[in-house]
Enzyme design. Structure first.
Site, PDB file in Angstrom:
ATOM      1  N   GLY A   1     -61.582  24.330  67.953  1.00 53.75           N
ATOM      2  CA  GLY A   1     -62.831  24.125  67.221  1.00 53.75           C
ATOM      3  C   GLY A   1     -63.983  24.770  67.950  1.00 53.75           C
ATOM      4  CB  ALA A   2     -67.209  25.319  67.876  1.00 52.26           C
ATOM      5  CG  MET A   3     -68.100  20.900  73.216  1.00 52.13           C
ATOM      6  SD  MET A   3     -68.133  19.368  72.240  1.00 52.13           S
ATOM      7  CE  MET A   3     -69.382  18.452  73.147  1.00 52.13           C
ATOM      8  CD  GLU A   4     -71.460  18.662  70.057  1.00 54.74           C
ATOM      9  OE1 GLU A   4     -71.497  17.422  70.001  1.00 54.74           O
ATOM     10  OE2 GLU A   4     -70.513  19.327  69.627  1.00 54.74           O
TER      11      GLU A   4
ATOM     12  CG  HIS B   1     -74.052  18.919  67.529  1.00 59.87           C
ATOM     13  ND1 HIS B   1     -74.116  17.587  67.220  1.00 59.87           N
ATOM     14  CD2 HIS B   1     -72.897  19.381  66.976  1.00 59.87           C
ATOM     15  CE1 HIS B   1     -73.047  17.258  66.508  1.00 59.87           C
ATOM     16  NE2 HIS B   1     -72.300  18.326  66.340  1.00 59.87           N
TER      17      HIS B   1
ATOM     18  CD  GLU C   1     -70.284  23.039  67.143  1.00 57.40           C
ATOM     19  OE1 GLU C   1     -70.726  22.248  68.007  1.00 57.40           O
ATOM     20  OE2 GLU C   1     -69.341  22.748  66.386  1.00 57.40           O
TER      21      GLU C   1
ATOM     22  CD  GLU D   1     -69.678  15.889  65.609  1.00 60.40           C
ATOM     23  OE1 GLU D   1     -69.938  16.942  64.988  1.00 60.40           O
ATOM     24  OE2 GLU D   1     -69.550  15.869  66.839  1.00 60.40           O
TER      25      GLU D   1
END
Length: 829
Positions: A276-279, A314, A311, A333
């Site tokens: 996925g992706a992370m903020e 966030h 992202e 989210e």
């Protein structure tokens, strides 16, 4: 054949404690963290598996003499508290006791971690094409403790200062810009980074490797993009659009939230084996699935833009202002998802995103919310393990839809005014849901207490049914319905078009609301998709909708029609044939790029997964026929060709897609898998593709093709890669493997693996959500029988079952039952 006895595995006890809410509250009441100074040594990862760290934590204690604990799952080499050595043998289950705290404290913990290839907080990956090593870190919810000692809970925010030792060929990336890079006497370089603002531990990051870099100064920001060297041509291809979307998003959010992003540098790093992706503040880490290996479809480009904006949102909702505890995870989210859609429509070229959302992510939320895995948006989260289970379509997509309903309920201007006050009043702090709702209530002048309770503290989906002049709202499981601000679109059938004559705004009151509607032929409940509810109209309108939904003049309305018939299929109110006919009818005249691919994907799902087995081939052929026509439109061509390749049945289908696949490797792999599933597998073709395809993950594309064959040895090879070696990268490689493995037409071949799935999933409990999501949720069987269903439910209900595993089993069995009933393999219930 299914065994008589159910092979229900015993729950696997975690060797690491999961922080409870009560423990977090007690620790937050006792201590306050001033800063972290973290020294990370990555040089052992150049050829080995070990990362070393020294974490220096400066903190105060409100009750001198009290005791607490610090989180550290890595092997602790040494630790001192206020200069006094601690007995590291007292560490247990990821916690080191801290006795006799003083008013002011300095804790120094040196640790080593050798588990660097299981995606548990840190991942070391060797690129198979050039053998270069890349390292990423991703810490949500509580994986920072895997790499260095810290107080791993969101409400103990602190300034972080990082220094990183790395091989001299590597670039190191952190939340902040580097302030110095110096040569080390014992080899490698020392990277020193500027202090961060006060951050929760889970949004800190260190990424490293011999990256390919692109930078651009836009809108007052220094924007960076990074990838592995073997994908640099793909980053070059996509860089301009990535920079454009990033610039547009930072400007949009800064203006509308009233708070600009808080530093000049903003990096996005694309890395292998991340699902996925992370903020992370200022340094978003992506899986490099976001760099499609062949020319991206419109939907792929739109989705990447949506994730850029998600992202980025966030940075405000999650990083600037952070939830106090994980029961408000959904707000992080859901807000990011809502903001991404809102910003996409307002600031970018992807202006049909709300219609796309309804046909994609929101459908997944409806699906989850109708089954036993449903839970309130704001659920009870007694510990972090439960928080991990809540990363699902309810927390993300249902939450997003409910925030859209809130905007309709109070007005978008009031919602934005409340958001600005929320960010202004709570910057760099922690909040609860009440803080957010209170800000919006103040801005709108409305009491939102009942709205909050009914929408956020109750699970399930309401149904809105129109009969004559009465709109009936029915709550799930006999509960009272929620308040709904909804529109009813009224249309007149003019033969070749449906013309809207009115949008009737309705605020529901209790279970029954009288409405005044003009004369019309079709009345569309929830037109505009303002609320999250199953919409049902009168029989005459439904008949017209099934026949002429494609003539609705607005993309959101057409998306609502498709989502409604699909919802009716899942609930047994409509057959697969009627559902498919309606969706294909819409596609015959659809021209909006943002919904063509989602509609085609829904049609493919109905044909492959819900159609009775004897009719699957003819259903797929109908989908392929429509896809072939759509492929004649340039902007739709690539996505339509992919669905044509996945559904091809006739020689004409294959001839059409073969000509396009000669210069498109993604398409070539897709059509090869379709042929393999039909018994037409040519090893020479696969070897030729492997030789020509520059994608470093091409061997996994070949594995997916082999997996698609209706042979026991093919499934066994795939199973070994997925569950024994666990070497299939998350993201781009995982999805084709899942699709190739579970095929209803191959039921007899794959049925034994339903039981092996139940043996494997308990072993995956507690892993990083972005890694195990595919192996637990994604790989839930698409075939089965009542004995398997009963066994899966027994496991889910067993004491000690991991919450993530439990949710996957409950949702998976519910979905399987709905598919089997639609196929006629189980009686209607």
């Amino acid at each position: 054949m299914s065994p008589v006895a159910s092979p229900v595995a015993s729950p696997v006890a975690s060797p690491v404690a999961s922080l409870t809410r009560a423990e977090a509250e007690e620790r937050a009441a006792l201590i306050e963290v001033d800063r972290y100074d973290v020294e990370v040594d990555l040089r052992g990862l150049f050829e080995g598996q070990v990362v070393d760290a020294v974490s220096t934590i400066t903190f105060t204690c409100r009750e001198p003499g009290a005791s607490s604990f610090v989180d550290c799952v890595a092997q602790i080499r040494s630790a001192t508290l206020n200069g006094v050595a601690l007995d590291v043998s007292t560490a247990s289950r990821g916690r080191l006791p801290l006795p006799d705290l003083q008013a002011d404290n300095v804790l120094v913990v040196a640790s080593s971690q050798s588990d660097t290839t299981s995606s548990s907080g840190i991942q070391r990956t060797v690129d198979p094409s050039d053998k270069l090593v890349y390292v990423w870190m991703s810490f949500e919810c509580d994986f920072t403790r895997m790499v260095w000692a810290n107080f791993d809970q969101p409400d103990l925010k602190a300034v972080h200062g990082f220094t990183v030792k790395a091989p001299d060929t590597w670039t190191v990336l952190n939340n902040s810009a580097p302030t110095g890079v110096d040569e080390l006497a014992d080899g490698g370089r020392l990277w020193t980074f500027a202090d961060t603002p006060p951050l929760s531990t889970y949004v800190t990051v260190v990424n490293a490797g011999p990256f390919y870099e692109r930078r651009s100064h836009r809108g007052g920001y220094d924007l960076g993009l990074y990838s592995r060297q073997s994908l640099k041509q793909l980053l070059d291809r996509d860089a301009d659009e990535l920079f454009e979307i990033t610039e547009q998003g930072l400007a949009w959010y800064g203006e509308h939230f009233g708070v600009p992003f808080g530093q000049e540098r903003y990096d996005q790093v694309f890395l292998p084996d991340l699902g996925g992706a992370m903020e992370n503040w200022g340094c978003v880490t992506w899986g490099d699935w976001a760099l499609p290996r062949s020319e991206p479809t419109y939907e792929e480009r739109r989705y990447v833009a949506d994730v850029v904006l998600h992202e980025m949102a966030h940075m405000w909702f999650g990083d600037l202002v952070t939830m106090k505890w994980w029961d408000d995870l959904w707000l992080n989210e859901a807000f990011a998802s809502w903001a991404a859609c809102w910003a996409s429509v307002g600031a970018t070229k992807y202006q049909d995103n709300w219609a796309n959302f309804l046909a994609g992510e929101q459908l997944a939320a409806y699906r989850l919310d109708m089954g036993p895995a449903s839970h309130p948006i704001r659920g009870d989260v007694p510990d972090v393990a439960q928080a991990m289970a809540n990363f699902d379509a309810i927390s993300y997509s249902k939450g997003q839809a409910v925030l859209k309903q809130l905007g309709a309920y109070v007005g978008e201007d009031a919602l934005l005014e409340g958001l600005r006050a929320y960010f202004r009043d709570h910057a760099w702090g922690n909040t609860t849901l009440e803080d957010f709702v209170g800000a919006v209530a103040t801005a709108s002048g409305r009491d939102l207490g009942e709205w909050q309770r009914s929408w956020l503290d109750e699970g399930g989906t309401d149904t809105l049914t129109l009969s004559g002049s009465e709109l009936t709202a029915t709550g799930p499981d006999g509960k009272a319905p929620r308040p709904h601000r909804v529109d009813i679109g009224c249309y007149v059938d003019e033969g070749s078009s449906l013309s809207k004559v009115a949008d009737v705004a309705v605020q529901t009151v209790g279970g029954s609301t009288q409405v005044e509607l003009p004369e019309s032929d079709l009345r569309l409940v929830n037109d505009g998709d303002l609320t999250f509810a199953a919409a049902r109209t009168d029989p005459v309108s439904l008949d017209l909708l099934l026949r002429k939904a494609g003539l609705l003049p607005d993309a959101v309305s057409r998306s609502l029609a498709v989502s409604t018939v699909y919802d009716m299929l899942l609930k047994g109110e409509l057959g697969a044939e009627e559902t498919l006919a309606c969706i294909l009818g819409v596609l015959e005249t659809e021209h909006v790029a943002g919904i063509v691919e989602p509609f085609l994907q829904i049609a493919s799902t109905v044909a492959h997964r819900y159609m009775p087995l004897p009719r699957i081939e003819s259903a797929r052929s109908r989908v392929a026929d429509v896809a072939a026509v759509l492929a004649g439109q340039p902007e739709l061509a690539k996505g339509a060709l992919l669905e044509l390749a996945g559904n091809a049945v006739t020689p004409e289908h294959f001839a059409r897609v073969d000509s396009a696949a000669s210069s498109d490797f993604g398409l070539a792999w897709r059509v090869a898998a379709t042929r393999a599933a039909q018994g037409d597998y040519d090893e020479a073709v696969i070897e030729d593709l492997l030789e020509r395809d520059p994608d470093p993950d091409a061997p996994f594309s070949a594995l997916a093709v082999r997996t698609a064959r209706p042979l026991a040895e093919a499934k066994e090879e795939a199973w070994h890669a997925l569950y024994v070696e666990q070497n299939v990268p998350s993201g781009l490689a995982m999805y084709p493997m899942v699709q190739a493995f579970w095929q209803p037409e191959q039921r007899d071949v794959v049925l034994p693996y339903t039981w092996r799935y139940l043996e494997e999933v308990p072993k995956l409990a507690g892993g990083l959500m972005l890694k195990v999501g595919g192996l637990i949720r994604g790989m839930f069987p698409d075939v089965g029988d009542q004995v398997f269903i009963d066994a899966a439910l027994e496991m889910a209900r067993a004491d000690g079952c991991d919450p993530t595993v439990r949710g996957a089993l409950l949702n998976g069995t519910d979905g399987l039952v709905r598919k089997l009933r639609a196929r006629g393999d189980l009686p209607a219930g």
